[in-house]
Design an enzyme around this catalytic site. Sequence first.
Site, PDB file in Angstrom:
ATOM      1  N   CYS A 388       0.825  -1.212   0.000  1.00 15.79           N
ATOM      2  CA  CYS A 388       0.000   0.000   0.000  1.00 15.79           C
ATOM      3  C   CYS A 388       0.863   1.267   0.000  1.00 15.79           C
ATOM      4  O   CYS A 388       1.364   1.651  -1.043  1.00 15.79           O
ATOM      5  CB  CYS A 388      -0.988  -0.021   1.147  1.00 15.79           C
ATOM      6  SG  CYS A 388      -2.402   1.033   0.801  1.00 15.79           S
ATOM      7  N   HIS A 517      -3.644  -4.766   0.277  1.00 10.51           N
ATOM      8  CA  HIS A 517      -3.003  -5.348   1.464  1.00 10.51           C
ATOM      9  C   HIS A 517      -3.113  -6.874   1.425  1.00 10.51           C
ATOM     10  O   HIS A 517      -4.055  -7.432   1.982  1.00 10.51           O
ATOM     11  CB  HIS A 517      -3.694  -4.844   2.738  1.00 10.51           C
ATOM     12  CG  HIS A 517      -3.448  -3.405   3.034  1.00 10.51           C
ATOM     13  ND1 HIS A 517      -2.380  -2.973   3.782  1.00 10.51           N
ATOM     14  CD2 HIS A 517      -4.135  -2.290   2.685  1.00 10.51           C
ATOM     15  CE1 HIS A 517      -2.423  -1.656   3.883  1.00 10.51           C
ATOM     16  NE2 HIS A 517      -3.474  -1.211   3.227  1.00 10.51           N
ATOM     17  N   GLU A 519      -1.621  -8.962   3.099  1.00 11.49           N
ATOM     18  CA  GLU A 519      -1.492  -9.569   4.442  1.00 11.49           C
ATOM     19  C   GLU A 519      -2.838  -9.943   5.047  1.00 11.49           C
ATOM     20  O   GLU A 519      -2.917 -10.858   5.865  1.00 11.49           O
ATOM     21  CB  GLU A 519      -0.712  -8.636   5.379  1.00 11.49           C
ATOM     22  CG  GLU A 519      -1.396  -7.323   5.771  1.00 11.49           C
ATOM     23  CD  GLU A 519      -1.110  -6.164   4.815  1.00 11.49           C
ATOM     24  OE1 GLU A 519      -0.780  -6.428   3.637  1.00 11.49           O
ATOM     25  OE2 GLU A 519      -1.243  -4.996   5.244  1.00 11.49           O
TER      26      GLU A 519
HETATM   27  N1  GLN Z   1      -1.708   6.785   3.053  1.00 11.39           N
HETATM   28  C1  GLN Z   1      -1.890   6.060   1.828  1.00 11.39           C
HETATM   29  C2  GLN Z   1      -3.271   6.282   1.246  1.00 11.39           C
HETATM   30  O1  GLN Z   1      -4.182   6.666   1.949  1.00 11.39           O
HETATM   31  C3  GLN Z   1      -1.624   4.574   2.023  1.00 11.39           C
HETATM   32  C4  GLN Z   1      -2.579   3.914   2.954  1.00 11.39           C
HETATM   33  C5  GLN Z   1      -2.115   2.565   3.453  1.00 11.39           C
HETATM   34  O2  GLN Z   1      -0.929   2.269   3.414  1.00 11.39           O
HETATM   35  N2  GLN Z   1      -3.030   1.757   3.952  1.00 11.39           N
HETATM   36  O3  GLN Z   1      -3.475   6.090   0.070  1.00 11.39           O
END
Ligand code: GLN
Length: 540
Positions: A388, A517, A519
Amino acid sequence: MVKTRFIFVAGGVMSGIGKGITVASTARILKDYGFSVTAVKIDPYLNVDAGTMNPTEHGEVFVTDDGIETDQDMGNYERFLDQDILRDNYMTSGLIYQTVINRERNLGYSGKCVQIIPHVTDEIEKRLMNVAKKSQADFVLVEIGGTVGEYENVLFLETARIMKLKMPDQILFMLVSYLPIPKMIGEMKTKPTQHAVRAMNSAGIQPDVIIARSSQPLDEIRKQKVSIFCNVRPEAVISAPDISSIYEVPVNFEKDNLGKIILQKLNLKSKVKNLRRWHKLVENIRSSKKSVKIGIVGKYFGTGDFILSDSYLSVIEAIKHAAWFLGRKPEITWLSAETYEKTPAALEELKKFDGIIVPGGFGKRGVEGKILAINYVRNNNIPFLGLCYGLQLAIIEFARNACGLKAAHTTEVDSKTNMPVICTMPEQFQNILKKNLGGSMRLGAYECRLVKGTLAYNLYGQDVISERHRHRYEVNNTYRKILERNGLLVSGIHKKGNLVEVIEIPKHKFFVASQFHPEFKSRPLSPHPLFLGFVRASSI
Ligand code: GLN
């Protein structure tokens, strides 16, 4: 119609002693006895969901397939049960009150005075009955967050009491309590647990089973003591000492026949008993000896003088699942991104690791340190997995250092950057402007198409995948060509839109990052393909 049994699990003495793992493990045992099982988490906070909570305070925010931001215990349920748990299975006091108040505003109570009892407890009961109806599960386990005796969970205990009154043969209560062994005494003490049971009794609830958490196993004398003073049969006092892996807990509970005791109390007979796969997992964990050293470069570690790893719980578990599957012993180290900002020479320590992960995150703090770390692993051919924010920062690093776009940035950190390689979609821009920030990110499962012949495609072994998201920003397609021209490969694209979901660098030993994600979908019995690929590359 299935006659669903509810098992309410509350905590005594103190928090953080493994209520979630107890619920997940009990659920696993019942599933292995051939029953259909699901689990519910109740968070007594006034937050409507966990999305607005700081991970260093509350732990990881776990996202379900249907896109709700929940407590990390929901992840434990999914991992132990090896099944998806959806939004109906998570509630907070905030959500319950919001529903009741909205209904009141819509004249849903036909002029009645709306009261905490029965209207709030009715709403909780309604939601639990809805889980039973929708899931058609034989068992619904319900974890009541917090500890008995607190103001915050009184209403949930009250609901449990009322449900027992209505369905006496369908409800079972478990208390997970702590038995300290104070150093200066050197003896395991049962009194705090006795007080916890008193507190539960004053809520009209008598536990049927006590899970006795302690650093050591419970001896016979203390088992008898807890039994007599807490009014629980001695065989229903289950010894739950500290153990090295949470995945051993179901096996340990079964040594004290927890499954059989629950079935007896609820007048049920086991259909089958098949703990074989789970035993095999525990054997794998125990026999994995050769280590694989993984570093996680993040920022949500510190709470005062203590290091907290809960903020990245699913990432840690996903590394472990993959490592055990490959017969490796995972050695995970927290690396503070901010250190690299202050002392870039510290980056040299990254060489000591077999692989580096940059996980999800938000905001400005530590961002430049993470970018430096990504630059280091890219140049030194150290296996890298970005998750992410990890993907977004890998794009920024590549744009700055491989494409000559020195000012590249994300608008999350620098809203005025003139090289916004990461930016928001228009609807997200509106959310930010209007401060509509709760539950409004790109959340939950989206389908992604993988490009044939890429590493990602080969790891998954299929072209359409579904993965969970939690972010507001995306790769800016304007810069895609220049990134690709310089050696970055976009290997996964959102099936409907044209959004970048997976990137890789073919020339590198292993350099993969995903906008989603992965995970959240790794399970001990079925490790995630991206983590498998990453840990495999880190093991060579
Ligand atoms: N801050 C970034 C976004 O909002 C990544 C978010 C995250 O890593 N879950 O796009």
